[in-house]
Design an enzyme around this catalytic site. Sequence first.
Site, PDB file in Angstrom:
ATOM      1  N   PRO A 101       0.813  -1.223   0.000  1.00 32.42           N
ATOM      2  CA  PRO A 101       0.000   0.000   0.000  1.00 32.42           C
ATOM      3  C   PRO A 101       0.846   1.273   0.000  1.00 32.42           C
ATOM      4  O   PRO A 101       0.506   2.256  -0.664  1.00 32.42           O
ATOM      5  CB  PRO A 101      -0.825  -0.121   1.284  1.00 32.42           C
ATOM      6  CG  PRO A 101      -0.930  -1.594   1.507  1.00 32.42           C
ATOM      7  CD  PRO A 101       0.409  -2.153   1.070  1.00 32.42           C
ATOM      8  N   TYR A 102       1.947   1.237   0.737  1.00 34.00           N
ATOM      9  CA  TYR A 102       2.871   2.376   0.765  1.00 34.00           C
ATOM     10  C   TYR A 102       3.491   2.593  -0.614  1.00 34.00           C
ATOM     11  O   TYR A 102       3.575   3.735  -1.100  1.00 34.00           O
ATOM     12  CB  TYR A 102       3.948   2.115   1.817  1.00 34.00           C
ATOM     13  CG  TYR A 102       5.158   3.003   1.752  1.00 34.00           C
ATOM     14  CD1 TYR A 102       5.124   4.298   2.249  1.00 34.00           C
ATOM     15  CD2 TYR A 102       6.357   2.537   1.201  1.00 34.00           C
ATOM     16  CE1 TYR A 102       6.254   5.118   2.204  1.00 34.00           C
ATOM     17  CE2 TYR A 102       7.484   3.341   1.154  1.00 34.00           C
ATOM     18  CZ  TYR A 102       7.424   4.633   1.653  1.00 34.00           C
ATOM     19  OH  TYR A 102       8.534   5.436   1.598  1.00 34.00           O
TER      20      TYR A 102
END
Length: 210
Positions: free
Chosen positions: A125-126
């Site tokens: 997600p990062y």
Amino acid sequence: MANVLVIGATGQIGKQAVVKLLDAGHKVKAPVRSPDKLADIKNDNFTVVEQDLEKDFSQHFDDVDTVIFTAGSGGSTGPEKTLLIDLWAARNAVNYAKESNVTTFIMVSSIGAGDPDAVDSEIKPYLVAKHMADEHLKNSGLHYIILRPGSLLNEPGTHLVSTEVPTDKNKAVIPREDVATALVEATSRVDDTNVILHLFKGDTPIAHIF
């Protein structure tokens, strides 16, 4: 000398970059949530303003030559903060910079941000947030420098780097101090071509990669 806006100045890379920029003679402005974290930096060319990056921070871009975005939600937060800071605040910063005719935008991204689908990791997600922020900057029309460092180390910098992605993942590392030094060198770069650079420990002086 440049007028530099450092977004993320209380972070480990950001604070070192602020000190190095001031030592190099630049004027630095830092919008931060907690100004007290920068109280130990005393310099007439340094301005600190209290600011929440989840709110409108467009007023800080006036008379700015270079924007450095090194803000991050941090490893202890969840996907919500990653979305709001690493992606949305970065996206807003790019838009504000364009509206204010900023000369150069320097983005601290990450290894893996070029193709998050190629990375099997819990930090995907990062990396997606970083990828989308990078793409927004690339499509903005701004002159940009995107730095994609490897895993970050808390050890003294060597001022020597490599821009080639190592085949050994254990060597895909770099001291935070060297990333901060790279930000200062990028600020002084005279070539106006856009560039994306990976950063790892290596043998090339940081000044030579720009």
